[in-house]
Design an enzyme around this catalytic site. Structure first.
Site, mmCIF file in Angstrom:
data_model
loop_
_atom_site.group_PDB
_atom_site.id
_atom_site.type_symbol
_atom_site.label_atom_id
_atom_site.label_comp_id
_atom_site.label_asym_id
_atom_site.label_seq_id
_atom_site.Cartn_x
_atom_site.Cartn_y
_atom_site.Cartn_z
ATOM 1 N N TYR A 3 15.189 32.582 3.166
ATOM 2 C CA TYR A 3 14.040 33.345 3.668
ATOM 3 C C TYR A 3 14.237 33.742 5.130
ATOM 4 O O TYR A 3 14.763 32.956 5.918
ATOM 5 C CB TYR A 3 12.772 32.474 3.642
ATOM 6 C CG TYR A 3 12.134 32.300 2.296
ATOM 7 C CD1 TYR A 3 11.714 33.395 1.539
ATOM 8 C CD2 TYR A 3 11.895 31.021 1.796
ATOM 9 C CE1 TYR A 3 11.094 33.213 0.314
ATOM 10 C CE2 TYR A 3 11.272 30.831 0.573
ATOM 11 C CZ TYR A 3 10.872 31.931 -0.166
ATOM 12 O OH TYR A 3 10.264 31.762 -1.363
ATOM 13 N N LYS A 15 0.861 -1.195 0.000
ATOM 14 C CA LYS A 15 0.000 0.000 0.000
ATOM 15 C C LYS A 15 0.901 1.251 0.000
ATOM 16 O O LYS A 15 2.120 1.140 0.172
ATOM 17 C CB LYS A 15 -0.921 -0.029 1.220
ATOM 18 C CG LYS A 15 -0.193 0.108 2.544
ATOM 19 C CD LYS A 15 -1.099 -0.147 3.734
ATOM 20 C CE LYS A 15 -0.317 0.005 5.022
ATOM 21 N NZ LYS A 15 -1.012 -0.537 6.181
#
Ligand SMILES: *Cc1c(COP(=O)(O)O)cnc(C)c1O
Length: 383
Positions: A277, A38
Protein backbone atom coordinates in the site's frame (compact mmCIF):
# COMPACT_ATOMS: atom_id res chain seq x y z
CA UNK A 1 2.98 -26.93 10.84
CA UNK A 2 -0.49 -26.44 12.26
CA UNK A 3 -3.65 -26.91 10.28
CA UNK A 4 -6.52 -24.44 9.83
CA UNK A 5 -4.78 -21.23 10.65
CA UNK A 6 -2.13 -18.97 9.15
CA UNK A 7 0.03 -19.16 12.25
CA UNK A 8 0.54 -21.09 15.42
CA UNK A 9 1.66 -20.28 18.94
CA UNK A 10 3.93 -22.77 20.67
CA UNK A 11 4.06 -23.07 24.43
CA UNK A 12 7.35 -24.44 25.73
CA UNK A 13 6.65 -26.71 28.68
CA UNK A 14 10.32 -26.89 29.75
CA UNK A 15 10.64 -23.11 29.76
CA UNK A 16 7.55 -22.86 31.96
CA UNK A 17 9.03 -25.38 34.41
CA UNK A 18 12.28 -23.40 34.44
CA UNK A 19 10.45 -20.17 35.25
CA UNK A 20 8.43 -21.75 38.05
CA UNK A 21 11.67 -22.95 39.59
CA UNK A 22 13.08 -19.44 39.24
CA UNK A 23 10.06 -17.97 41.06
CA UNK A 24 10.09 -20.58 43.81
CA UNK A 25 13.79 -19.99 44.40
CA UNK A 26 13.01 -16.34 44.92
CA UNK A 27 10.01 -16.64 47.21
CA UNK A 28 10.97 -19.77 49.16
CA UNK A 29 8.79 -22.64 50.23
CA UNK A 30 6.68 -20.86 52.82
CA UNK A 31 5.09 -18.38 50.48
CA UNK A 32 2.00 -19.47 48.52
CA UNK A 33 2.19 -18.73 44.81
CA UNK A 34 -0.93 -17.45 43.13
CA UNK A 35 -0.36 -17.82 39.42
CA UNK A 36 -1.80 -14.88 37.49
CA UNK A 37 -3.50 -16.09 34.31
CA UNK A 38 -5.66 -13.07 33.46
CA UNK A 39 -5.72 -11.82 29.86
CA UNK A 40 -5.98 -15.40 28.55
CA UNK A 41 -2.81 -16.25 30.51
CA UNK A 42 -1.03 -13.22 29.04
CA UNK A 43 -1.96 -14.43 25.57
CA UNK A 44 -0.54 -17.92 26.10
CA UNK A 45 -4.01 -19.48 26.46
CA UNK A 46 -5.65 -20.38 29.78
CA UNK A 47 -6.67 -23.72 28.28
CA UNK A 48 -3.06 -24.68 27.52
CA UNK A 49 -1.24 -23.02 30.44
CA UNK A 50 -3.45 -23.92 33.39
CA UNK A 51 -3.13 -27.72 33.23
CA UNK A 52 0.64 -27.35 32.69
CA UNK A 53 0.94 -25.17 35.77
CA UNK A 54 -1.07 -27.69 37.75
CA UNK A 55 1.40 -30.40 36.72
CA UNK A 56 4.13 -28.14 38.10
CA UNK A 57 2.36 -28.04 41.44
CA UNK A 58 0.56 -24.69 41.17
CA UNK A 59 -2.76 -24.80 43.01
CA UNK A 60 -3.88 -21.17 43.16
CA UNK A 61 -4.83 -19.08 40.13
CA UNK A 62 -5.66 -15.39 39.82
CA UNK A 63 -7.84 -13.93 37.07
CA UNK A 64 -9.41 -10.52 36.63
CA UNK A 65 -13.06 -11.32 35.99
CA UNK A 66 -15.74 -13.92 36.59
CA UNK A 67 -15.71 -14.43 32.84
CA UNK A 68 -12.07 -15.56 33.02
CA UNK A 69 -12.77 -17.54 36.19
CA UNK A 70 -15.30 -19.62 34.29
CA UNK A 71 -12.73 -20.44 31.62
CA UNK A 72 -10.15 -21.32 34.26
CA UNK A 73 -12.71 -23.45 36.08
CA UNK A 74 -13.44 -25.31 32.88
CA UNK A 75 -9.80 -26.25 32.31
CA UNK A 76 -8.67 -27.01 35.81
CA UNK A 77 -7.87 -30.68 36.23
CA UNK A 78 -7.34 -30.79 39.99
CA UNK A 79 -10.12 -30.39 42.55
CA UNK A 80 -7.69 -28.75 44.98
CA UNK A 81 -7.00 -25.83 42.64
CA UNK A 82 -8.37 -22.50 43.81
CA UNK A 83 -9.42 -19.64 41.55
CA UNK A 84 -9.36 -16.02 42.69
CA UNK A 85 -11.09 -13.13 40.90
CA UNK A 86 -9.18 -9.85 41.38
CA UNK A 87 -11.82 -7.62 39.84
CA UNK A 88 -15.07 -7.75 37.95
CA UNK A 89 -17.84 -10.15 38.86
CA UNK A 90 -20.86 -9.53 36.69
CA UNK A 91 -24.26 -9.70 38.37
CA UNK A 92 -25.19 -12.74 36.34
CA UNK A 93 -22.14 -14.63 37.60
CA UNK A 94 -22.63 -13.96 41.32
CA UNK A 95 -24.41 -17.23 41.98
CA UNK A 96 -21.90 -19.20 39.97
CA UNK A 97 -19.02 -17.63 41.91
CA UNK A 98 -20.60 -18.55 45.22
CA UNK A 99 -21.61 -22.04 44.19
CA UNK A 100 -18.12 -22.85 42.94
CA UNK A 101 -16.32 -21.37 45.96
CA UNK A 102 -14.46 -18.91 43.77
CA UNK A 103 -12.37 -16.53 45.89
CA UNK A 104 -12.78 -12.86 45.09
CA UNK A 105 -11.49 -9.41 45.97
CA UNK A 106 -13.89 -7.25 47.95
CA UNK A 107 -13.37 -3.63 46.93
CA UNK A 108 -16.88 -2.25 46.86
CA UNK A 109 -19.32 -2.21 49.78
CA UNK A 110 -22.51 -2.48 47.80
CA UNK A 111 -21.20 -5.38 45.77
CA UNK A 112 -20.07 -7.10 48.96
CA UNK A 113 -23.51 -6.67 50.52
CA UNK A 114 -25.17 -8.12 47.43
CA UNK A 115 -22.92 -11.14 47.55
CA UNK A 116 -23.56 -11.55 51.25
CA UNK A 117 -27.33 -11.47 50.75
CA UNK A 118 -27.00 -14.14 48.11
CA UNK A 119 -24.81 -16.28 50.36
CA UNK A 120 -27.42 -16.09 53.12
CA UNK A 121 -30.21 -16.95 50.73
CA UNK A 122 -28.36 -20.01 49.45
CA UNK A 123 -26.83 -20.95 52.83
CA UNK A 124 -23.32 -20.72 51.36
CA UNK A 125 -19.99 -19.19 52.24
CA UNK A 126 -18.08 -16.38 50.57
CA UNK A 127 -14.31 -16.77 50.14
CA UNK A 128 -13.10 -13.21 50.22
CA UNK A 129 -9.94 -11.15 50.02
CA UNK A 130 -10.37 -7.61 51.33
CA UNK A 131 -8.59 -5.32 48.90
CA UNK A 132 -7.43 -2.22 50.73
CA UNK A 133 -6.99 1.12 48.97
CA UNK A 134 -3.46 2.15 49.88
CA UNK A 135 -2.57 4.65 47.17
CA UNK A 136 -2.98 3.12 43.77
CA UNK A 137 -6.45 4.63 43.64
CA UNK A 138 -7.77 2.05 41.25
CA UNK A 139 -10.04 -0.09 43.35
CA UNK A 140 -9.89 -0.94 47.01
CA UNK A 141 -11.70 -0.29 50.28
CA UNK A 142 -11.25 3.15 51.76
CA UNK A 143 -10.18 3.61 55.35
CA UNK A 144 -13.54 5.15 56.27
CA UNK A 145 -15.24 1.94 55.12
CA UNK A 146 -13.20 -0.36 57.35
CA UNK A 147 -15.59 -0.12 60.29
CA UNK A 148 -18.64 -1.07 58.28
CA UNK A 149 -16.74 -3.95 56.68
CA UNK A 150 -15.56 -5.06 60.09
CA UNK A 151 -19.13 -5.11 61.37
CA UNK A 152 -20.25 -7.17 58.42
CA UNK A 153 -17.42 -9.65 59.03
CA UNK A 154 -18.27 -9.89 62.73
CA UNK A 155 -21.99 -10.38 62.16
CA UNK A 156 -21.73 -12.88 59.32
CA UNK A 157 -19.00 -15.29 60.36
CA UNK A 158 -21.10 -18.21 59.21
CA UNK A 159 -21.19 -16.86 55.67
CA UNK A 160 -17.69 -15.50 55.29
CA UNK A 161 -14.27 -17.08 55.09
CA UNK A 162 -11.60 -14.39 55.22
CA UNK A 163 -9.07 -15.83 52.80
CA UNK A 164 -6.99 -12.72 52.49
CA UNK A 165 -6.28 -9.06 53.04
CA UNK A 166 -4.38 -7.48 50.18
CA UNK A 167 -3.44 -4.47 48.13
CA UNK A 168 -1.65 -3.76 44.86
CA UNK A 169 1.41 -1.54 44.40
CA UNK A 170 1.22 1.25 41.84
CA UNK A 171 4.22 0.36 39.70
CA UNK A 172 6.73 -1.78 41.61
CA UNK A 173 8.62 -2.24 38.34
CA UNK A 174 10.09 1.25 38.44
CA UNK A 175 12.16 2.90 41.17
CA UNK A 176 10.48 6.19 40.24
CA UNK A 177 7.53 4.92 42.28
CA UNK A 178 9.58 4.02 45.35
CA UNK A 179 8.18 6.77 47.59
CA UNK A 180 4.63 6.07 46.63
CA UNK A 181 5.08 2.39 47.38
CA UNK A 182 6.67 3.13 50.76
CA UNK A 183 3.48 5.03 51.64
CA UNK A 184 1.37 2.13 50.38
CA UNK A 185 3.33 -0.29 52.57
CA UNK A 186 2.59 1.80 55.68
CA UNK A 187 -1.09 2.17 54.89
CA UNK A 188 -1.40 -1.54 54.16
CA UNK A 189 0.18 -2.47 57.41
CA UNK A 190 -2.08 -0.14 59.39
CA UNK A 191 -5.21 -1.45 57.60
CA UNK A 192 -4.12 -5.02 58.17
CA UNK A 193 -3.56 -4.35 61.88
CA UNK A 194 -7.00 -2.79 62.18
CA UNK A 195 -8.69 -6.00 61.04
CA UNK A 196 -6.36 -8.29 62.97
CA UNK A 197 -6.90 -6.38 66.20
CA UNK A 198 -10.63 -6.82 65.73
CA UNK A 199 -10.07 -10.54 65.50
CA UNK A 200 -10.11 -10.97 61.72
CA UNK A 201 -6.84 -12.68 60.94
CA UNK A 202 -6.80 -13.55 57.23
CA UNK A 203 -5.31 -16.77 55.92
CA UNK A 204 -3.23 -14.81 53.42
CA UNK A 205 -1.72 -11.34 53.35
CA UNK A 206 -0.58 -10.24 49.93
CA UNK A 207 0.68 -7.21 48.04
CA UNK A 208 3.27 -8.33 45.51
CA UNK A 209 3.34 -8.99 41.78
CA UNK A 210 6.39 -10.08 39.72
CA UNK A 211 8.27 -6.82 40.18
CA UNK A 212 7.40 -6.85 43.88
CA UNK A 213 9.07 -10.19 44.61
CA UNK A 214 12.32 -8.81 43.20
CA UNK A 215 12.21 -5.16 44.28
CA UNK A 216 10.37 -5.53 47.60
CA UNK A 217 10.93 -9.11 48.83
CA UNK A 218 10.15 -7.96 52.39
CA UNK A 219 6.54 -7.53 51.20
CA UNK A 220 5.99 -11.11 50.10
CA UNK A 221 3.97 -11.88 53.27
CA UNK A 222 2.58 -15.38 52.75
CA UNK A 223 1.20 -15.14 49.22
CA UNK A 224 2.41 -13.48 46.02
CA UNK A 225 0.52 -12.92 42.78
CA UNK A 226 2.94 -13.57 39.95
CA UNK A 227 2.12 -13.13 36.28
CA UNK A 228 4.70 -12.04 33.73
CA UNK A 229 7.74 -13.87 35.22
CA UNK A 230 6.05 -17.23 34.74
CA UNK A 231 5.96 -16.62 31.02
CA UNK A 232 9.69 -15.91 31.05
CA UNK A 233 9.54 -12.16 30.69
CA UNK A 234 10.67 -9.30 32.92
CA UNK A 235 8.14 -6.74 34.17
CA UNK A 236 10.62 -4.03 33.12
CA UNK A 237 14.26 -3.67 32.13
CA UNK A 238 14.99 -2.02 35.45
CA UNK A 239 13.79 -5.11 37.33
CA UNK A 240 15.94 -7.31 35.10
CA UNK A 241 19.01 -5.20 35.88
CA UNK A 242 18.15 -5.19 39.57
CA UNK A 243 17.84 -8.95 39.63
CA UNK A 244 21.16 -9.42 37.88
CA UNK A 245 22.92 -7.00 40.21
CA UNK A 246 21.38 -8.08 43.51
CA UNK A 247 20.83 -11.76 43.24
CA UNK A 248 23.96 -12.82 41.31
CA UNK A 249 22.26 -16.05 40.48
CA UNK A 250 22.93 -17.97 37.31
CA UNK A 251 19.42 -19.21 36.75
CA UNK A 252 17.38 -17.00 34.53
CA UNK A 253 14.07 -16.82 32.75
CA UNK A 254 13.20 -18.61 29.54
CA UNK A 255 10.59 -17.33 27.15
CA UNK A 256 7.61 -19.69 26.99
CA UNK A 257 5.93 -18.49 23.82
CA UNK A 258 6.94 -18.75 20.16
CA UNK A 259 4.85 -17.58 17.25
CA UNK A 260 5.32 -19.00 13.78
CA UNK A 261 3.76 -18.64 10.37
CA UNK A 262 4.83 -19.65 6.89
CA UNK A 263 5.61 -18.12 3.53
CA UNK A 264 2.62 -18.17 1.18
CA UNK A 265 4.18 -16.57 -1.87
CA UNK A 266 7.54 -15.55 -3.31
CA UNK A 267 7.98 -13.14 -6.20
CA UNK A 268 10.28 -10.56 -7.76
CA UNK A 269 9.86 -6.81 -7.95
CA UNK A 270 11.54 -4.57 -10.51
CA UNK A 271 13.75 -1.64 -9.52
CA UNK A 272 11.75 1.57 -9.12
CA UNK A 273 8.49 -0.11 -8.04
CA UNK A 274 6.68 0.60 -4.80
CA UNK A 275 5.80 -2.38 -2.64
CA UNK A 276 2.47 -2.75 -0.85
CA UNK A 277 0.00 0.00 0.00
CA UNK A 278 1.06 3.58 -0.65
CA UNK A 279 4.65 4.58 -1.15
CA UNK A 280 6.36 3.76 2.13
CA UNK A 281 8.68 1.25 0.46
CA UNK A 282 10.45 1.74 -2.84
CA UNK A 283 12.43 -1.13 -4.38
CA UNK A 284 15.64 0.72 -5.25
CA UNK A 285 17.02 -2.36 -6.96
CA UNK A 286 15.35 -5.47 -8.30
CA UNK A 287 14.46 -7.66 -5.37
CA UNK A 288 12.81 -10.86 -4.28
CA UNK A 289 10.02 -10.62 -1.76
CA UNK A 290 7.87 -13.11 0.15
CA UNK A 291 4.47 -12.73 1.75
CA UNK A 292 3.54 -13.85 5.23
CA UNK A 293 -0.19 -14.30 6.03
CA UNK A 294 -0.16 -12.41 9.33
CA UNK A 295 -1.05 -8.81 10.01
CA UNK A 296 -2.23 -6.40 12.68
CA UNK A 297 -5.53 -8.29 12.83
CA UNK A 298 -3.66 -11.07 14.65
CA UNK A 299 -1.47 -8.85 16.84
CA UNK A 300 1.44 -8.16 14.47
CA UNK A 301 1.42 -4.43 15.06
CA UNK A 302 1.15 -1.97 12.19
CA UNK A 303 4.03 -0.07 13.76
CA UNK A 304 6.30 -2.90 12.58
CA UNK A 305 5.82 -1.58 9.02
CA UNK A 306 9.29 -1.18 7.43
CA UNK A 307 10.99 -1.87 10.78
CA UNK A 308 10.04 -5.38 11.97
CA UNK A 309 12.28 -8.41 11.69
CA UNK A 310 11.38 -12.08 11.32
CA UNK A 311 13.42 -15.28 11.04
CA UNK A 312 13.38 -17.66 8.10
CA UNK A 313 15.77 -20.61 7.79
CA UNK A 314 17.96 -19.20 10.54
CA UNK A 315 18.25 -15.76 8.89
CA UNK A 316 17.02 -12.42 10.12
CA UNK A 317 14.89 -10.70 7.48
CA UNK A 318 13.24 -7.30 7.22
CA UNK A 319 9.58 -6.41 6.99
CA UNK A 320 9.10 -4.14 3.99
CA UNK A 321 6.15 -1.86 3.34
CA UNK A 322 3.16 -1.51 5.60
CA UNK A 323 1.78 -4.31 7.73
CA UNK A 324 -1.74 -5.06 6.49
CA UNK A 325 -4.66 -6.57 8.37
CA UNK A 326 -3.87 -10.11 7.26
CA UNK A 327 -0.41 -10.03 5.73
CA UNK A 328 2.98 -8.40 5.43
CA UNK A 329 5.96 -8.70 3.11
CA UNK A 330 9.60 -9.48 3.75
CA UNK A 331 12.64 -9.06 1.56
CA UNK A 332 14.31 -12.36 0.62
CA UNK A 333 16.72 -11.27 -2.13
CA UNK A 334 19.60 -13.78 -2.39
CA UNK A 335 18.00 -15.98 0.26
CA UNK A 336 16.96 -19.52 -0.46
CA UNK A 337 13.27 -19.64 0.48
CA UNK A 338 10.27 -21.56 -0.71
CA UNK A 339 6.53 -21.36 -0.25
CA UNK A 340 5.70 -23.15 2.98
CA UNK A 341 8.96 -22.29 4.78
CA UNK A 342 8.49 -21.45 8.45
CA UNK A 343 8.53 -17.78 9.42
CA UNK A 344 9.31 -17.13 13.10
CA UNK A 345 7.69 -13.94 14.37
CA UNK A 346 8.62 -14.53 18.01
CA UNK A 347 11.05 -17.21 19.11
CA UNK A 348 14.20 -19.00 17.98
CA UNK A 349 15.32 -20.26 14.63
CA UNK A 350 18.83 -21.72 14.57
CA UNK A 351 21.25 -19.27 16.15
CA UNK A 352 18.87 -16.35 15.83
CA UNK A 353 16.10 -15.29 18.18
CA UNK A 354 13.43 -12.65 18.27
CA UNK A 355 12.29 -12.25 21.82
CA UNK A 356 9.12 -10.64 23.02
CA UNK A 357 10.90 -7.61 24.44
CA UNK A 358 12.70 -6.89 21.14
CA UNK A 359 9.45 -7.23 19.27
CA UNK A 360 7.79 -5.08 21.91
CA UNK A 361 10.45 -2.36 21.70
CA UNK A 362 10.08 -2.11 17.95
CA UNK A 363 6.34 -1.79 18.14
CA UNK A 364 6.41 0.45 21.22
CA UNK A 365 4.30 -1.96 23.22
CA UNK A 366 4.83 -3.34 26.69
CA UNK A 367 5.48 -7.08 26.96
CA UNK A 368 2.09 -7.29 28.61
CA UNK A 369 0.26 -5.48 25.86
CA UNK A 370 1.90 -7.30 23.00
CA UNK A 371 1.12 -10.73 24.44
CA UNK A 372 -2.50 -10.05 25.22
CA UNK A 373 -3.05 -8.72 21.73
CA UNK A 374 -2.18 -12.02 20.10
CA UNK A 375 -5.41 -13.11 18.52
CA UNK A 376 -7.31 -15.71 20.52
CA UNK A 377 -8.12 -17.69 17.38
CA UNK A 378 -4.46 -18.58 16.76
CA UNK A 379 -4.01 -22.24 17.77
CA UNK A 380 -1.85 -22.73 20.88
CA UNK A 381 0.15 -25.92 21.09
CA UNK A 382 2.14 -27.16 24.08
CA UNK A 383 5.47 -28.71 23.13
C1 LIG B 1 -1.81 -8.36 36.89
C2 LIG B 1 -1.74 -8.36 38.36
C3 LIG B 1 -0.70 -9.01 39.03
C4 LIG B 1 0.45 -9.69 38.31
O1 LIG B 1 1.32 -8.76 37.72
P1 LIG B 1 2.69 -9.23 37.05
O2 LIG B 1 3.44 -7.97 36.87
O3 LIG B 1 2.35 -9.84 35.74
O4 LIG B 1 3.32 -10.20 37.96
C5 LIG B 1 -0.75 -9.04 40.42
N1 LIG B 1 -1.76 -8.43 41.09
C6 LIG B 1 -2.75 -7.78 40.47
C7 LIG B 1 -3.81 -7.13 41.29
C8 LIG B 1 -2.78 -7.71 39.10
O5 LIG B 1 -3.77 -7.05 38.49
Amino acid sequence: MIINHSSTIEIDRNALANNLKFIRNLIGEKVQLSSVIKGNAYGHGIKQILPELELLGVNHFAVYSSFEAKIAHQYTTKPASKIMVMGDISAKDQEWVIKNKIEFFVFNLKHFKDMLALAKKTESKLYIHLELETGMNRHGLLENQYEEIENLLAQNKKYICLKGICTHFAGAESSANFKRIETQKKRFSSGLNYFIEKGHEPQYKHTSCSAGIIAYPECNHNLVRVGILQYGLWPSQEIELMYNADFKKKNTLKSVLSWRSKIVDVKTVKAGEFVGYGNSFLAETAMKIASVPIGYGYGFSRSLSNTGRVLVNGKRLSVIGTVNMNMFLIEVTNIDVEIGDTVTLIGKDGEQAINVSYFGDLSEQLNYELLTRLDKSIPRQVI
